[in-house]
Write a protein that holds these residues in place. Structure first.
Motif, mmCIF file in Angstrom:
data_model
loop_
_atom_site.group_PDB
_atom_site.id
_atom_site.type_symbol
_atom_site.label_atom_id
_atom_site.label_comp_id
_atom_site.label_asym_id
_atom_site.label_seq_id
_atom_site.Cartn_x
_atom_site.Cartn_y
_atom_site.Cartn_z
ATOM 1 N N ILE A 1 0.860 -1.186 0.000
ATOM 2 C CA ILE A 1 0.000 0.000 0.000
ATOM 3 C C ILE A 1 0.899 1.238 0.000
ATOM 4 O O ILE A 1 1.721 1.416 0.907
ATOM 5 N N PHE A 2 0.725 2.102 -0.989
ATOM 6 C CA PHE A 2 1.575 3.286 -1.101
ATOM 7 C C PHE A 2 0.757 4.571 -0.987
ATOM 8 O O PHE A 2 -0.227 4.750 -1.725
ATOM 9 N N ASP A 3 1.160 5.461 -0.081
ATOM 10 C CA ASP A 3 0.801 6.857 -0.242
ATOM 11 C C ASP A 3 1.578 7.338 -1.468
ATOM 12 O O ASP A 3 2.495 6.650 -1.938
ATOM 13 N N VAL A 4 1.251 8.502 -2.004
ATOM 14 C CA VAL A 4 1.935 8.979 -3.209
ATOM 15 C C VAL A 4 2.858 10.154 -2.901
ATOM 16 O O VAL A 4 4.071 10.069 -3.074
ATOM 17 N N ASP A 5 2.301 11.268 -2.437
ATOM 18 C CA ASP A 5 3.125 12.445 -2.146
ATOM 19 C C ASP A 5 4.161 12.121 -1.076
ATOM 20 O O ASP A 5 3.837 11.648 0.010
ATOM 21 N N GLY A 6 5.425 12.387 -1.392
ATOM 22 C CA GLY A 6 6.479 12.159 -0.425
ATOM 23 C C GLY A 6 6.882 10.704 -0.289
ATOM 24 O O GLY A 6 7.784 10.379 0.483
ATOM 25 N N VAL A 7 6.221 9.826 -1.038
ATOM 26 C CA VAL A 7 6.545 8.392 -1.010
ATOM 27 C C VAL A 7 7.001 7.932 -2.387
ATOM 28 O O VAL A 7 8.017 7.260 -2.536
ATOM 29 N N ILE B 1 -3.007 4.894 -2.325
ATOM 30 C CA ILE B 1 -4.022 5.611 -1.554
ATOM 31 C C ILE B 1 -3.464 6.998 -1.277
ATOM 32 O O ILE B 1 -2.490 7.157 -0.537
ATOM 33 N N THR B 2 -4.072 8.012 -1.865
ATOM 34 C CA THR B 2 -3.490 9.346 -1.849
ATOM 35 C C THR B 2 -4.543 10.432 -1.700
ATOM 36 O O THR B 2 -5.730 10.201 -1.954
ATOM 37 N N VAL C 1 -7.020 4.817 -4.986
ATOM 38 C CA VAL C 1 -7.860 5.674 -4.159
ATOM 39 C C VAL C 1 -7.319 7.090 -4.255
ATOM 40 O O VAL C 1 -6.146 7.343 -3.958
ATOM 41 N N ALA C 2 -8.144 8.017 -4.703
ATOM 42 C CA ALA C 2 -7.763 9.426 -4.809
ATOM 43 C C ALA C 2 -8.561 10.254 -3.803
ATOM 44 O O ALA C 2 -9.604 9.828 -3.305
ATOM 45 N N GLU C 3 -8.024 11.429 -3.494
ATOM 46 C CA GLU C 3 -8.687 12.370 -2.590
ATOM 47 C C GLU C 3 -9.083 11.694 -1.277
ATOM 48 O O GLU C 3 -10.201 11.815 -0.793
ATOM 49 N N HIS C 4 -8.121 10.941 -0.727
ATOM 50 C CA HIS C 4 -8.214 10.264 0.574
ATOM 51 C C HIS C 4 -9.167 9.080 0.596
ATOM 52 O O HIS C 4 -9.045 8.210 1.448
ATOM 53 N N GLY C 5 -10.106 9.028 -0.280
ATOM 54 C CA GLY C 5 -11.091 7.953 -0.262
ATOM 55 C C GLY C 5 -12.395 8.373 -0.918
ATOM 56 O O GLY C 5 -13.322 7.577 -1.048
ATOM 57 N N GLY D 1 -0.662 10.818 9.380
ATOM 58 C CA GLY D 1 -1.996 10.464 8.904
ATOM 59 C C GLY D 1 -2.007 9.209 8.057
ATOM 60 O O GLY D 1 -3.053 8.568 7.902
ATOM 61 N N ASP D 2 -0.848 8.835 7.522
ATOM 62 C CA ASP D 2 -0.770 7.623 6.706
ATOM 63 C C ASP D 2 -0.822 6.356 7.559
ATOM 64 O O ASP D 2 -1.130 5.272 7.052
ATOM 65 N N PHE D 3 -0.505 6.492 8.842
ATOM 66 C CA PHE D 3 -0.444 5.311 9.699
ATOM 67 C C PHE D 3 -1.813 4.638 9.841
ATOM 68 O O PHE D 3 -1.894 3.435 10.104
ATOM 69 N N ILE D 4 -2.870 5.409 9.625
ATOM 70 C CA ILE D 4 -4.211 4.824 9.734
ATOM 71 C C ILE D 4 -4.423 3.714 8.714
ATOM 72 O O ILE D 4 -5.229 2.806 8.924
ATOM 73 N N MET D 5 -3.661 3.747 7.610
ATOM 74 C CA MET D 5 -3.780 2.675 6.619
ATOM 75 C C MET D 5 -3.260 1.359 7.187
ATOM 76 O O MET D 5 -3.808 0.288 6.913
#
Length: 260
Positions: free
Chosen positions: A5-11, A40-41, A68-72, A205-209
């Motif tokens: 599972i990847f965040d996008v910005d900064g990842v 998921i971004t 997943v865009a715009e957080h969900g 905030g990414d830790f919730i994933m």
């Protein structure tokens, strides 16, 4: 099979929001290994199409990629963004966006932040990125984002919305929208039970994933921290936190090279 599972910005990007070709090519290798992948971004689907999907090998079948865009608020599979669905329950009213837009256009923010026209569900500003290596401009944009977030909070509070500050931007979104929504959708599409789950993030905030993966049945979850500052702490013995030696996409690449 492992779930990545990847965040996008900064990842998947550097500190100037530029996608890393090296990281994306490494993700292509994971895809060829038949690993399950999800992005998921907070970014918009148009931004993903223009900056991420355009750099992936078009000869590969990406129809199984969870997006997943715009957080969900927007969810779909594969790079055909026209087939993704916008959940209208998470759309911020135009009157809220108009007030936020006016704030973003103040003279003291000129050249530092700008309104994101591509967002469909929320009101967002993002940094105006300077030249690579221009640390002074980077510092000024960070100060501008902080100042804007404080002004945006007054608007958000008035309309019962919340402010989310990310590496490069500030979103105003409904109070019940977070990446938990996106992660729940992903794990509803493909079970996490019995699979290792690796989550990459650069903000707390990414830790919730990672927490959502556990709630959805994953027994072993690793959260890879590639952000600035201290990594979040876990209260769950089944969530391991590992910090890379480098930040942003460079840190992600460091971790992924150990998985290929």
């Amino acid at each position: 099979m492992t779930f990545y599972i990847f965040d996008v910005d900064g990842v998947l990007t550097d500190e100037h929001a530029r996608p890393s070709e090296e990281v994306l090519h490494t993700i292509e290798k994971l895809h060829k290994q038949n690993e399950q992948l999800a992005f998921i971004t907070g970014r918009s689907r148009k931004w993903l199409a223009d900056h991420i999907f355009s750099s992936l090998n078009q000869d590969e079948d990406w129809s199984g990629l969870f997006c997943v865009a715009e957080h969900g608020a927007i969810k779909g599979k594969g790079p055909d963004i026209d087939k993704w669905e916008l959940d209208k329950d998470f759309v911020v009213p135009d009157e809220v966006k108009e007030e936020l837009l006016k704030i973003s256009q103040k003279q003291n923010y000129d050249g530092l932040i700008e309104w994101d026209e591509t967002k469909e569900s929320m009101g967002t500003v993002e940094s105006v990125h300077g030249d690579p290596g221009d640390k002074e401009h980077l510092k000024e944009t960070q100060k501008a984002l902080k100042a804007y977030s404080e002004e945006a909070k007054e608007v958000a509070d008035k309309y019962d919305k919340k402010v989310v500050v990310s590496t490069y931007g500030v979103d105003v979104i409904p109070p019940d929208l977070s990446k938990k929504v996106g992660a729940e959708w992903v794990f509803g599409q493909a079970s996490a039970e019995g699979k290792p789950v690796y989550v990459f993030g650069d903000s707390h905030g990414d830790f919730i994933m990672a927490e959502t993966a556990r709630q959805c049945g994953a027994e072993n979850v690793t959260f890879f921290w590639v952000g600035d500052g201290e990594a979040p702490e876990s209260q769950d013995d089944h969530i391991t936190i590992q910090s890379s030696n480098r930040n942003y996409a460079r840190g992600t690449l460091e971790v992924l090279n150990n998985h290929i």
